[in-house]
Design an enzyme around this catalytic site. Structure first.
Site, mmCIF file in Angstrom:
data_model
loop_
_atom_site.group_PDB
_atom_site.id
_atom_site.type_symbol
_atom_site.label_atom_id
_atom_site.label_comp_id
_atom_site.label_asym_id
_atom_site.label_seq_id
_atom_site.Cartn_x
_atom_site.Cartn_y
_atom_site.Cartn_z
ATOM 1 N N LYS A 192 -3.254 8.511 2.610
ATOM 2 C CA LYS A 192 -4.519 8.326 3.343
ATOM 3 C C LYS A 192 -4.404 8.902 4.758
ATOM 4 O O LYS A 192 -5.383 9.422 5.303
ATOM 5 C CB LYS A 192 -4.905 6.845 3.395
ATOM 6 N N TYR A 219 0.851 -1.202 0.000
ATOM 7 C CA TYR A 219 0.000 0.000 0.000
ATOM 8 C C TYR A 219 0.887 1.254 0.000
ATOM 9 O O TYR A 219 0.518 2.296 -0.535
ATOM 10 C CB TYR A 219 -0.972 -0.022 1.181
HETATM 11 P P1 NAD Z 1 -12.210 3.243 -8.600
HETATM 12 O O1 NAD Z 1 -11.041 2.938 -9.478
HETATM 13 O O2 NAD Z 1 -13.513 2.715 -9.009
HETATM 14 O O3 NAD Z 1 -12.317 4.812 -8.345
HETATM 15 C C1 NAD Z 1 -11.195 5.666 -8.274
HETATM 16 C C2 NAD Z 1 -11.614 6.942 -8.967
HETATM 17 O O4 NAD Z 1 -10.617 7.954 -8.834
HETATM 18 C C3 NAD Z 1 -11.846 6.752 -10.477
HETATM 19 O O5 NAD Z 1 -13.172 7.097 -10.809
HETATM 20 C C4 NAD Z 1 -10.870 7.720 -11.120
HETATM 21 O O6 NAD Z 1 -11.384 8.296 -12.300
HETATM 22 C C5 NAD Z 1 -10.729 8.746 -10.004
HETATM 23 N N1 NAD Z 1 -9.544 9.606 -10.180
HETATM 24 C C6 NAD Z 1 -8.240 9.251 -10.145
HETATM 25 N N2 NAD Z 1 -7.475 10.327 -10.434
HETATM 26 C C7 NAD Z 1 -8.324 11.381 -10.627
HETATM 27 C C8 NAD Z 1 -8.146 12.743 -10.982
HETATM 28 N N3 NAD Z 1 -6.928 13.275 -11.200
HETATM 29 N N4 NAD Z 1 -9.251 13.527 -11.096
HETATM 30 C C9 NAD Z 1 -10.495 13.027 -10.902
HETATM 31 N N5 NAD Z 1 -10.728 11.735 -10.586
HETATM 32 C C10 NAD Z 1 -9.642 10.930 -10.459
HETATM 33 O O7 NAD Z 1 -11.789 2.684 -7.159
HETATM 34 P P2 NAD Z 1 -12.485 2.746 -5.725
HETATM 35 O O8 NAD Z 1 -11.876 1.622 -4.993
HETATM 36 O O9 NAD Z 1 -13.947 2.859 -5.845
HETATM 37 O O10 NAD Z 1 -11.866 4.087 -5.120
HETATM 38 C C11 NAD Z 1 -12.624 5.128 -4.550
HETATM 39 C C12 NAD Z 1 -11.984 5.574 -3.243
HETATM 40 O O11 NAD Z 1 -12.153 4.540 -2.270
HETATM 41 C C13 NAD Z 1 -10.482 5.838 -3.324
HETATM 42 O O12 NAD Z 1 -10.162 6.953 -2.520
HETATM 43 C C14 NAD Z 1 -9.898 4.581 -2.710
HETATM 44 O O13 NAD Z 1 -8.600 4.778 -2.178
HETATM 45 C C15 NAD Z 1 -10.915 4.344 -1.622
HETATM 46 N N6 NAD Z 1 -10.895 3.000 -1.016
HETATM 47 C C16 NAD Z 1 -10.966 1.894 -1.795
HETATM 48 C C17 NAD Z 1 -10.949 0.640 -1.202
HETATM 49 C C18 NAD Z 1 -10.999 -0.614 -2.055
HETATM 50 O O14 NAD Z 1 -10.649 -1.693 -1.549
HETATM 51 N N7 NAD Z 1 -11.447 -0.545 -3.281
HETATM 52 C C19 NAD Z 1 -10.860 0.514 0.186
HETATM 53 C C20 NAD Z 1 -10.805 1.673 0.965
HETATM 54 C C21 NAD Z 1 -10.820 2.917 0.349
#
Ligand code: NAD
Length: 261
Positions: free
Chosen positions: A163, A156
């Protein structure tokens, strides 16, 4: 009538119908919110326009959060339809792929560190700062974080440090914006298979370890995260701000899994 009826919420971060933001939009729509959507770039435009019809929304606008001009343009264009609104979901993170593969000390470098923190942590503050005059008094801002901010989790890496910054941003924004009645919270979600997550080395291994070790002995769903995000944007949570709420089946309270033969 849903508990979000009459609320206008901006949803960022949908890349597909596996995205956490998509799960959040689904619940918010179920609870009666009106939704507006942002997408990162033209590659996603058509897909997000199509998905937005599921939520009876025709507000779908580009916003690249690495660029203040793009964020400003997003809110200026939004203001043509919504003079003000009740909050936004920040579900955005990015780190160059090499950062999520190797050993932290080997792969980290100044440039990738800055980019990861800019897009994954500062962008939450930038969105709040730029939109603050459009936010209503009882507005609620919600971001998505992960346990890698509190614990060292293999691969990570720099995303964990971003984060941690994002969670500190949540507290500072909550303090700063609280005097206007605006609340700011974060959801620390358990692992979900999404585009962003698939970039982390051994993510599948992480998911199966998590399923065995979490007190609920299962993974969590998009709907479970969506329910908490909807609660945080509703008046039901009016006394909560600056919190990091774990929606991870309780994984964060565990230490080592020594069950078995
Ligand atoms: P995802 O890939 O579906 O979404 C990530 C999004 O970030 C995408 O829509 C992408 O277009 C956007 N993005 C990246 N760079 C960008 C920029 N410069 N401008 C605008 N948008 C941008 O993945 P996800 O897992 O749904 O992620 C959403 C959030 O949840 C993130 O912050 C991620 O760290 C967090 N998260 C995810 C998990 C997991 O296991 N999937 C767990 C905890 C937290």
């Amino acid at each position: 009538m849903g508990f979000l009826s009459g609320k206008r919420i901006v949803i960022t971060g949908i890349a597909s119908n596996h995205s956490i933001a998509y799960g959040i939009a689904k619940v918010m729509y179920r609870e009666g919110a009106s939704l507006a959507f942002s997408y990162q770039n033209n590659r996603l435009k058509e897909r997000i326009e199509k998905l937005s019809t599921e939520f009876e929304s025709n507000i779908v606008l580009p916003c690249d959060v690495s660029d203040d001009k793009s964020i400003e343009t997003f809110f200026v264009k939004l203001s043509a339809t919504w003079e003000n609104f009740n909050g936004f979901i920040h579900a955005i993170a990015y780190s160059p792929p090499s950062q999520l593969q190797g050993d932290f000390i080997d792969v980290v470098n100044r440039q990738d560190y800055a980019m990861t923190h800019d897009i994954s942590a500062y962008s939450f503050v930038a969105m709040a700062k730029i939109s603050r005059n459009m936010l209503m008094e009882n507005a609620s801002l919600v971001t998505l974080t992960y346990l890698g901010s509190e614990r060292a989790i293999p691969y990570y890496n720099v995303m964990g440090t971003a984060k941690a910054a994002l969670e500190a941003n949540t507290r500072y924004l909550a303090y700063s914006m609280g005097r206007k009645g605006i609340r700011v919270n974060a959801i620390s979600a358990g692992p979900i298979r999404t585009v962003a997550a698939s970039g982390i080395k051994n993510f599948k291994k992480m998911l199966s370890y998590y399923k065995e070790s979490t007190p609920l002995r299962r993974s969590i769903s998009l709907e479970e995260i969506g329910n908490v995000a909807a609660f945080l944007c509703s008046d039901l949570s009016s006394g909560i701000t600056g919190e990091i709420i774990h929606v991870d089946g309780g994984f964060n309270i565990t230490a080592i899994n020594i069950e078995g033969e």
